[in-house]
Structure formats: structure tokens, C-alpha cells
Design a protein around this motif. Structure first.
Motif: not given
Ligand SMILES: Nc1ncnc2c1ncn2[C@@H]1O[C@H](COP(=O)(O)OP(=O)(O)O)[C@@H](O)[C@H]1O
Ligand SMILES: [Mg+2]
Lengths: 359, 286
Positions: A52, A73, A81, A85, A87, A89, A98, A102, A146, B180, B182-185, B189, B191, B193-194, B197-198, B201-202
């Protein structure tokens, strides 16, 4: 071969140097804690490993492969974290599935892995819940699942339990250690809580101002802190100044068994753990004598603050509850073991061989 | 800025709610008064749309009828106005989204010189008397031969939409916790897609609200459409004004009014579904 290797890793944010040349290697299956006060660069170091943050200088290797330029990724790391964190939704199932989806795994495989992950963190049957329907501890468990279902090479955790209450924090700590041992996954756990680090880690990397000041096993770090910062940060410690050239300042050097090489120093610091005193009531000649200022019942032991000649602050002493002491009472103290720190050199451990007066 | 405005609004709402909670009778009276003020005229208009005769002292129409509906929609100008309004509102909303949403994302996520000034400048379009601005624009449009054209109407109505379409989505994008994403990355996923899909929707409920406000606001917008559109382009509100000015038949106004509720109601129902779908995500299909 080491799973993770950091080579002279540096990160600057403008004028601020968050990480200042860190070298570190983490072995297969090892549990390593990055420990240090707030702002010392722990999170930044961890975020560079996860991808990051881009290092200002230095390299990161995972299983011998350079990953410094690899985006997060694509790195074989997984992070839990500090804040929650999940998601919001997505259901618990969707959150854990998830990353698996992928990877284009078959539906049945995904379902099986999610079920295994939830089993591992003790949340079987919670698949359909939404994150908002979980407690903080449960959310962090799901976040752990996760991360784990992806079978990463390295598990990264950034103070994952710091927002939970004390009892739950201890329980999740034990659970994490059990899971880590079961899976044998290389783990880096960031914390500012020395007790947490001591209880979890195979090795602790103690950080100060962007540097690792000591990298050792918990018992070694506790027994032989390499500098005064480490001595003060790990566990409880009394730091008492002494001046061999001027006995009227600080502790009287004649009552100490100073190592020969240090007797010419102008100023030294003596570090004594509170449990390393022998307490004698009443005091006898040849001992340090002090007045009891305060006594505290700590459950299985007693903590006593003693005013000692030459010490600027009251000295902390841990003693057995079988021995009675009262406030304002004069007692004798005999140090059984201490470390002597001189500026810019390694500390020397002293175990006085004088015969101990019996209490 | 948008954040502090919402905070102020929230605290005001909170205070009035507490006021009401303490005194139930006060609350009920307030509610009845509100219903009378808001719903009374609406009910009256609704009844007029189905009336042939309404003698004065009677509480309800004396002779009911739906014949004026046929009359109203048999009129070519009204039907054309309705169609023009729907099209223009769709075009304006679409264009506004294409222009404003990426801008809102940039405002929320990037620091660049003049950011605050730019953000505030959108407020200026709504803070000063609109009509003055319109006159100036109309003069320019006249030279560019945009008066009486659909592009002219679309452009002038676009000005109106900037504030909501920038501020609401900017606040929404700012409200998304970066962790949120970063957690998907972190789980693999890309960028893009993040974002899809994240992030999206938010912010979807807020974006839906912004689109809804923009569409309805544009549908009912009158000043700009009147100034730039006539005589060639006539949106429904413009047609209504002419009708009401020329012949005082209450039913025409009432029927058009009721007809104008339709897009509002449809979009409100749509918005409700979007909001609900977002909070109660169930089932395993992503
Ligand atoms: N994104 C950033 N921009 C500027 N400074 C930062 C950023 N992230 C961290 N820092 C600074 O780097 C230092 C180390 O921060 P951090 O790694 O978060 O410490 P820790 O996790 O040990 O508390 C701090 O002085 C912090 O202010
Ligand atoms: Mg941190």
C-alpha cells in the motif's frame, strides 16, 4: 529460506522519515511482532510489505522473489486492518468468498473454503449475517478468516484487536496464536502493547523512530534490553542514575558492583526489574534502606513504592504477599540482578555475589 | 464544507425531534398542521382533476368526471410538452452525470490547487439571483443562435444541476473509508474492480439521490426553459403557464399538476428500492 526479507527499507513522507532503513527477515512459520510506541513507523513498514506504500528506498523479497514493484492485489500477503474493514454491503459469506471468487475457483470449492475459514475462527453458521449484525470481535474474526482462506505466504496484522475490550483482546490473542500454530503461516503482528508482543511473538522487533533497535526473542528482550529505550519500554523497570566520580549524586556507587570497565565513567544508569529485589524487614547494615511510600495489592503479588536515597523517583518493588509491609515503614532492599548502561556501549549485566543477608 | 452542512442539519433535526419527543401533543398537532398545509392543496388539486362541477359550499365536487383528462391529453401542445420535458430532463441528467461524477470523484480523492475555490464556485450558481444569470446567458445564446433550440435549453438547465451533482457525490465519495478499498485490493481485486464492486455500491444511494433530485429539478424547471426555449422548444411547465394565462379552466392546471406527480412518484419508488437493496444485501450472488 526466509519467507520475507526486508533490505534497507526506507519510507519518507515529505520531511518525515517514517521508516529509516529497516533490515528484517521472517522465517517460515514464524510469529514476529513489530513493537514500538505510536508513530514509530510500524504501520508504514507493514503497509510497505502489503504494497500500500511504495518504499522510498530498499527492497522487499518474498520467498526470494523481489516484490517491491508489485501492486498489492498481486502480492501473496493478506492483511487484517486495525479498523473494521468488512464490506458493509456484503454478507459474511460474500466477504470471505470475494477473494476466492477472484481466483476463479469452482463454486463448491469456494463454499467449502469459506466454511473451513469460518470454522477456524469459531463462527460456523454466520454466513448470512451482515457485518452490521456482528460485534467488533466477530468482525475481526471474519476479517481474519477472509485473509486466511486465501492461503497467503505472509499474514499481516496491524493492531487488529486494539479497539476491543481487554478480556476479549486476550481471548482473541490466544485464538490467533492457536490458528497461527495450526496453519504454520509466517505472521507479522504490529502492536504498541509490549505485553501483547511478549505473549504472542517468537521474536520481537522493537522499533523506535523508524529504526529497529532490537530484534530478539521475548525472554531475551526482557532479560537483556540493549538500550535504555528498550529497558524502559519492555516490562516494568527502575532506571536509577549513578555517578562513579561523584558519590553524592544518585545511587552511591560504592554499594554497587560496577564492572571494572565502567568505574571511570562520569554517569551510568542502573536498571533493576521490580521483581529483582530482595526485601528485608527491618533493614540490616550494608543494604539499601528506604521508606515505604505506598503498597498496592496486585492479586498474586504486592507492588510497593519505596523512597530510596539517591533515586529521583520512588522505586517499584514487587514482593511476595507472605511478607507484611506497612506504609512509612523502613525496609532493606538488596538487588539480586541489574544491568548497567553507559552511553554508547552495550549494557553489562551484574549479579552481585555478596552473601545475601537472610530476612 | 458539505460535511459540516450535513452536521448542522443533522443537529437541527435532532433538536426538533427531541423537542417533539418531550411533548407528544405538540408533536401530533405539528404533524396535523403539516399534513393540512402540504397535503390539503394537493388533495384539492387531485379532486379538481376529476371534477366537472364543484358548487361552492359543497365539500366534494358536485359532478365527477374524467372527461377533462381526454381533453387535456388530446391537446397536441400538452403531449408534445410532456415528451419534450421527459427527453430534455433525461439528456440534462445524463450529461450532468457524465460531467459531474468524475469531477466529484476528483474533488473527493485528489488534492489540487484551487480545489476549495472550485467547489465553492458551484455554490455561486445557486447563491446569486438566478434570473440575472439567465438573462446574461440568454444574451450570449442569442448571438450563438441557441435561442429556441433543444441544446440551448439543455445547456441552461445544466447550470442548475451542477451544485447537487457535484456536492452530494463529492461528500459521498469522501465518506467511503479508504481501508475498505485497500482490503479489496489486498484480497486481489484490481483497482477498477474495487471501484465497481466496493466504492460504487457504497456511494450508490447518494448517487441515486443526486440523479433523482437532478431529474425532478430539471423536469419542473421553468425560468430557463421559458427564457431560452420559446417559441420553438416548449417543456411541460412552459405549456402549463401558457394554458393558465390564456384560459382559466381549473381542470387543465389540476390535471397537468397531477400528471407532473408521476415522474416524482416513479423516481421516489425507484430511489426507495435502491436504498433498500443496498442496506439489506442478501443472497450469495455478487
Ligand atoms: N500518509 C502519510 N503522510 C504523512 N505522514 C505519514 C503518513 N503515514 C504515516 N506518516 C507519519 O509517519 C510516522 C510513522 O507513522 P506510522 O507508521 O503510522 O506509525 P505507527 O503505526 O508506529 O504508530 C508518523 O510520524 C506519521 O505521522
Ligand atoms: Mg499504527
Amino acid at each position: 529460506m526466509a519467507t520475507l526479507k526486508l533490505h534497507s527499507l526506507v519510507k519518507r513522507f515529505g520531511d518525515v522519515t517514517a521508516v529509516n532503513g529497516v533490515d528484517l527477515s521472517v522465517e517460515n512459520g514464524e510469529f514476529l511482532c513489530l513493537l514500538g510506541p505510536s508513530g514509530c513507523g510500524k504501520t508504514t513498514a507493514l503497509r510497505m510489505i502489503a504494497g500500500f506504500e511504495n518504499p522510498t528506498a530498499g527492497d522487499i523479497f518474498i520467498d526470494g522473489m523481489p516484490v517491491t514493484a508489485m501492486p498489492p492485489n498481486r502480492r501473496p500477503t493478506a492483511m487484517v486492518f486495525q479498523q473494521y474493514t468488512l464490506w458493509p454491503h456484503m454478507s459474511v459469506f460474500q466477504n470471505i468468498a470475494y477473494g476466492l471468487r477472484l481466483r476463479r475457483l469452482a463454486r463448491a470449492v469456494v463454499e467449502e473454503k469459506v466454511a473451513d475459514g469460518l470454522d477456524l475462527v469459531g463462527l460456523a453458521g454466520y454466513e448470512k449475517r451482515l457485518p452490521s449484525q456482528l460485534s467488533g470481535g466477530q468482525q475481526q474474526r471474519v476479517a481474519l478468516a477472509r485473509a486466511l482462506v486465501l492461503e497467503p505466504k505472509i499474514l499481516l496484522l496491524d493492531e487488529p484487536f486494539s479497539s476491543l475490550d481487554a478480556a476479549l483482546r486476550v481471548r482473541l490473542r490466544e485464538e490467533l496464536l492457536r490458528i497461527q500454530r495450526q496453519l504454520g503461516i509466517a505472521t507479522i503482528f504490529v502492536t504498541h502493547d509490549q505485553e501483547e508482543a511478549l505473549s504472542l511473538a517468537d521474536r520481537i522487533a522493537l522499533m523506535q523512530l523508524g529504526n529497529i533497535v532490537q530484534l530478539d526473542t521475548p525472554s531475551e528482550l526482557y532479560a537483556h534490553p540493549r538500550n535504555l529505550f528498550a529497558a524502559e519500554f519492555i516490562g516494568a523497570m527502575n532506571l536509577l542514575p549513578t555517578h562513579p566520580s561523584d558519590p553524592t549524586l544518585g545511587l552511591d556507587p560504592r554499594t554497587l558492583s560496577l564492572p571494572p570497565g565502567m568505574q571511570g565513567n562520569a554517569s551510568l544508569t542502573v536498571a533493576i526489574r521490580p521483581e529483582d529485589f530482595q526485601v528485608t524487614v527491618p533493614s540490616e547494615p550494608g543494604m539499601w534502606t528506604g521508606e515505604v511510600e505506598q503498597t498496592m495489592d496486585m492479586g498474586h503479588y504486592r507492588k510497593v513504592l519505596v523512597t530510596l536515597a539517591g533515586a529521583s523517583a520512588p522505586v517499584k518493588v514487587f514482593m511476595a504477599k507472605s511478607m507484611e509491609v506497612r506504609e512509612r515503614q523502613t525496609i532493606g532492599l538488596t538487588p539480586l540482578r541489574y544491568l548497567v548502561y553507559a552511553e554508547e556501549s552495550e549494557p553489562v549485566e551484574v549479579v552481585p555475589d555478596r552473601p545475601m543477608p537472610q530476612a | 464544507m458539505a460535511g459540516s452542512a450535513t452536521t448542522v442539519m443533522r443537529s437541527m433535526v435532532g433538536r426538533s425531534l427531541r423537542l417533539v419527543a418531550g411533548r407528544p401533543w405538540f408533536g401530533i398537532c405539528l404533524l396535523l398542521l403539516l399534513a393540512l398545509v402540504v397535503l390539503g392543496p394537493m388533495l384539492n388539486v387531485f379532486l379538481w382533476a376529476f371534477t366537472r362541477n364543484w358548487a361552492y359550499p359543497s365539500l366534494l365536487p358536485t359532478v365527477w368526471s374524467i372527461e377533462f383528462w381526454d381533453d387535456t391529453f388530446a391537446r397536441a401542445d400538452i403531449l408534445e410538452g410532456f415528451i419534450a420535458s421527459v427527453w430534455i430532463s433525461l439528456i440534462v441528467t445524463g450529461l450532468s452525470a457524465v460531467i459531474c461524477l468524475p469531477a466529484a470523484y476528483a474533488f473527493a480523492r485528489m488534492q489540487f490547487p484551487g480545489r476549495t475555490f472550485l467547489l465553492l464556485s458551484f455554490l455561486a450558481t445557486n447563491a446569486f439571483p438566478r434570473f440575472g444569470l439567465y438573462i446574461t446567458i440568454a444574451v450570449i445564446f442569442f448571438r450563438l443562435r441557441l435561442i429556441g433550440t433543444v441544446p440551448g435549453v439543455v445547456l441552461i438547465q445544466l447550470v442548475n444541476t451542477l451544485l447537487f451533482m457535484i456536492w452530494i457525490p463529492t461528500a459521498a465519495f469522501q465518506g467511503v473509508d479508504r481501508a475498505l478499498e485497500e482490503a479489496a485490493l489486498d484480497v486481489g481485486a484490481s483497482p477498477l474492480r474495487v471501484f465497481l464492486q466496493v466504492t460504487l455500491p457504497l456511494v450508490a444511494p447518494a448517487l441515486a439521490a443526486a440523479l433523482l433530485l437532478t431529474f425532478i429539478g430539471t423536469f419542473y424547471e421553468t425560468q430557463g426553459a421559458l427564457l431560452v426555449g420559446v417559441p420553438e422548444v416548449r417543456t411541460l411547465p412552459v405549456v402549463m403557464i401558457r394554458l393558465i394565462n390564456n384560459q382559466v379552466i381549473v381542470q387543465y392546471g389540476a390535471i397537468l399538476s397531477v400528471a407532473l406527480w408521476v415522474p416524482s412518484l416513479l423516481l421516489l419508488i425507484f430511489a426507495q428500492r435502491v436504498l433498500r437493496g443496498n442496506t439489506i444485501a442478501s443472497g450469495f450472488g455478487v
